[in-house]
Motif scaffolding. Structure first.
Motif, PDB file in Angstrom:
ATOM      1  N   ASP A  15      60.607 141.562   9.777  1.00  0.00           N
ATOM      2  CA  ASP A  15      60.157 141.621   8.392  1.00  0.00           C
ATOM      3  C   ASP A  15      60.985 140.674   7.520  1.00  0.00           C
ATOM      4  O   ASP A  15      62.177 140.464   7.745  1.00  0.00           O
ATOM      5  N   LYS A  52      61.954 140.852   4.396  1.00  0.00           N
ATOM      6  CA  LYS A  52      62.981 141.466   3.546  1.00  0.00           C
ATOM      7  C   LYS A  52      64.320 141.546   4.276  1.00  0.00           C
ATOM      8  O   LYS A  52      65.367 141.143   3.735  1.00  0.00           O
ATOM      9  N   THR A  53      64.297 142.037   5.510  1.00  0.00           N
ATOM     10  CA  THR A  53      65.532 142.144   6.288  1.00  0.00           C
ATOM     11  C   THR A  53      66.056 140.761   6.654  1.00  0.00           C
ATOM     12  O   THR A  53      67.272 140.518   6.627  1.00  0.00           O
ATOM     13  N   LYS A 110      67.770 139.342   3.543  1.00  0.00           N
ATOM     14  CA  LYS A 110      68.964 140.097   3.150  1.00  0.00           C
ATOM     15  C   LYS A 110      70.149 139.795   4.063  1.00  0.00           C
ATOM     16  O   LYS A 110      71.290 139.644   3.605  1.00  0.00           O
ATOM     17  N   TYR A 111      69.888 139.676   5.366  1.00  0.00           N
ATOM     18  CA  TYR A 111      70.965 139.468   6.330  1.00  0.00           C
ATOM     19  C   TYR A 111      70.979 138.054   6.911  1.00  0.00           C
ATOM     20  O   TYR A 111      71.728 137.781   7.836  1.00  0.00           O
ATOM     21  N   LEU A 144      73.767 143.868  13.475  1.00  0.00           N
ATOM     22  CA  LEU A 144      72.441 143.360  13.108  1.00  0.00           C
ATOM     23  C   LEU A 144      71.361 144.012  13.967  1.00  0.00           C
ATOM     24  O   LEU A 144      70.279 144.360  13.474  1.00  0.00           O
ATOM     25  N   LEU A 191      70.032 147.407  12.908  1.00  0.00           N
ATOM     26  CA  LEU A 191      69.087 147.463  11.790  1.00  0.00           C
ATOM     27  C   LEU A 191      67.678 147.786  12.277  1.00  0.00           C
ATOM     28  O   LEU A 191      66.881 148.394  11.554  1.00  0.00           O
ATOM     29  N   PHE A 192      67.376 147.362  13.506  1.00  0.00           N
ATOM     30  CA  PHE A 192      66.021 147.510  14.052  1.00  0.00           C
ATOM     31  C   PHE A 192      65.928 148.658  15.062  1.00  0.00           C
ATOM     32  O   PHE A 192      64.996 148.723  15.859  1.00  0.00           O
ATOM     33  N   TYR A 204      56.880 149.383   8.789  1.00  0.00           N
ATOM     34  CA  TYR A 204      56.929 148.341   7.747  1.00  0.00           C
ATOM     35  C   TYR A 204      56.455 148.902   6.402  1.00  0.00           C
ATOM     36  O   TYR A 204      57.059 148.646   5.357  1.00  0.00           O
ATOM     37  N   LYS A 214      60.873 150.059   6.295  1.00  0.00           N
ATOM     38  CA  LYS A 214      61.893 149.972   7.329  1.00  0.00           C
ATOM     39  C   LYS A 214      61.826 148.616   8.050  1.00  0.00           C
ATOM     40  O   LYS A 214      60.764 148.000   8.113  1.00  0.00           O
ATOM     41  N   PRO A 215      62.941 148.141   8.591  1.00  0.00           N
ATOM     42  CA  PRO A 215      62.950 146.876   9.335  1.00  0.00           C
ATOM     43  C   PRO A 215      62.075 146.971  10.594  1.00  0.00           C
ATOM     44  O   PRO A 215      62.001 148.035  11.229  1.00  0.00           O
TER      45      PRO A 215
END
Length: 334
Positions: A120, A122-123, A126-127, A140, A143-144, A198, A202-203
């Motif tokens: 996604d 957004k993630t 952001k990272y 990292l 996150l998923f 999604y 959420k990632p």
């Protein structure tokens, strides 16, 4: 009856034979089409079936089998053709079943099919994640994580599709075996869960391809981004460079889908062989039909209407395919 009348009748019969034979060169000949269990393949397979019917072939209902079974069935002559031979994705299955010695494969039915890994947007922003190799970092990768084991959950490829081998090889090659879990099973059901995650904000991390409806729901560049890879590697014996002309590398080369048929059968049926060679179907048209399938619960009859509608909208093109096929049949009679 005088000699002139006899000659006229004989000439009329002689002239009518090639006409009927070339208009319906497939009359009395059975065809068994195959596809995988991916229902989105039905549209492009039906278009081929309906064109064959216009040539007089007796086309049986499409049979759904695993790709490996499809190749061995076509090679043995137990089935006739499949309209979803991915090159180079299916190269291993194609070669294992006999390759060019056994199969007829001419023309390019669908060009520009792509595949790869996405997360996604957004993630990603952001990272600052742009490359799949970054998921070697456990922080990292976590996150998923959707099941609490600490690994990134990759919505992956069904066993037997061909892509699963490349994914497993890449996860190992990019050092991701300890931080990424390749989830396999019912792809459509897994993607439904991925999309739901999604929508909950959420990632998500998944593999997909085009033409397919997923990229119409999760739009690359808007909702999700393609992840790049560090270097090209598809398997222990695969040396294909997957880097694109723009310098990006998503891990897989663009694919072409061919209509692949039993070679012996094709040689005996020049009209069908020529048809297979000249047919073309745009990726965007398949995507659009696949999206219709996703938007509503549709039946096989609905997909058949979609195929008939596409043919009607492109009648001049289809007619040109049929003329070329009939010409090949006529030349073989001559």
């Amino acid at each position: 009856m005088n000699k002139g009348m006899i000659f006229g009748v004989a000439l009329s019969a002689f002239m009518s034979f090639p006409s009927s034979a070339t208009e319906l060169p497939g009359k009395g000949i059975s065809v068994l089409p195959l596809q995988s269990t991916i229902s989105e393949e039905t549209f492009q397979t039906l278009i081929v079936c309906k064109a064959l019917e216009k040539l007089g072939y007796d086309v049986k209902p499409i049979k759904e089998v695993d790709y490996n079974v499809a190749y061995t069935s076509i090679a043995s002559g137990d089935a006739t053709f499949m309209a979803v031979n991915w090159e180079p994705l299916h190269d291993a299955q194609y070669k294992a079943a006999g390759g060019d010695e056994i199969f007829y494969r001419k023309g390019k039915y669908v060009e520009g099919a792509v595949q790869g890994y996405l997360i996604d947007k957004k993630t990603a922003e952001k990272y600052q994640i742009t490359n799949i190799a970054q998921l070697k970092d456990p922080k990292l990768a976590k996150l998923f994580d959707s099941n609490g084991d600490g690994k990134a959950d990759l919505t992956g490829c069904n066993p037997g599709w061909g892509c699963e081998k490349a994914i497993n090889h890449q996860l190992k090659s990019y050092g991701l075996k300890n931080t990424v879990e390749h989830n396999q099973g019912n792809y459509a059901a897994m993607m439904a869960d991925t999309i739901a995650r999604y929508q909950e904000g959420k990632p998500i991390f998944y593999y997909t391809w085009t033409p397919y409806w997923v990229s119409d729901v999760l739009k690359p560049g808007k909702d999700v981004i393609w992840l790049q890879v560090s270097f090209s590697t598809l398997g222990d014996d695969e040396t294909i460079d997957t880097q694109l002309s723009n310098g990006h590398n998503y891990g897989f080369p663009p694919n072409t889908m061919h209509i692949v048929a039993n070679k012996t059968w094709a040689e005996k049926n020049p009209a069908a062989a020529t048809l297979f060679a000249v047919m073309r179907l745009p990726v965007d048209d398949i995507n659009a039909q696949n999206q219709l399938m996703h938007n509503a619960k549709i039946s096989e009859a609905d997909i058949e209407r979609h195929a008939e509608g596409w043919i009607k909208a492109h009648q001049k093109t289809v007619d040109s395919w049929l003329r070329t096929a009939r010409k090949a049949a006529h030349q073989s009679i001559d």
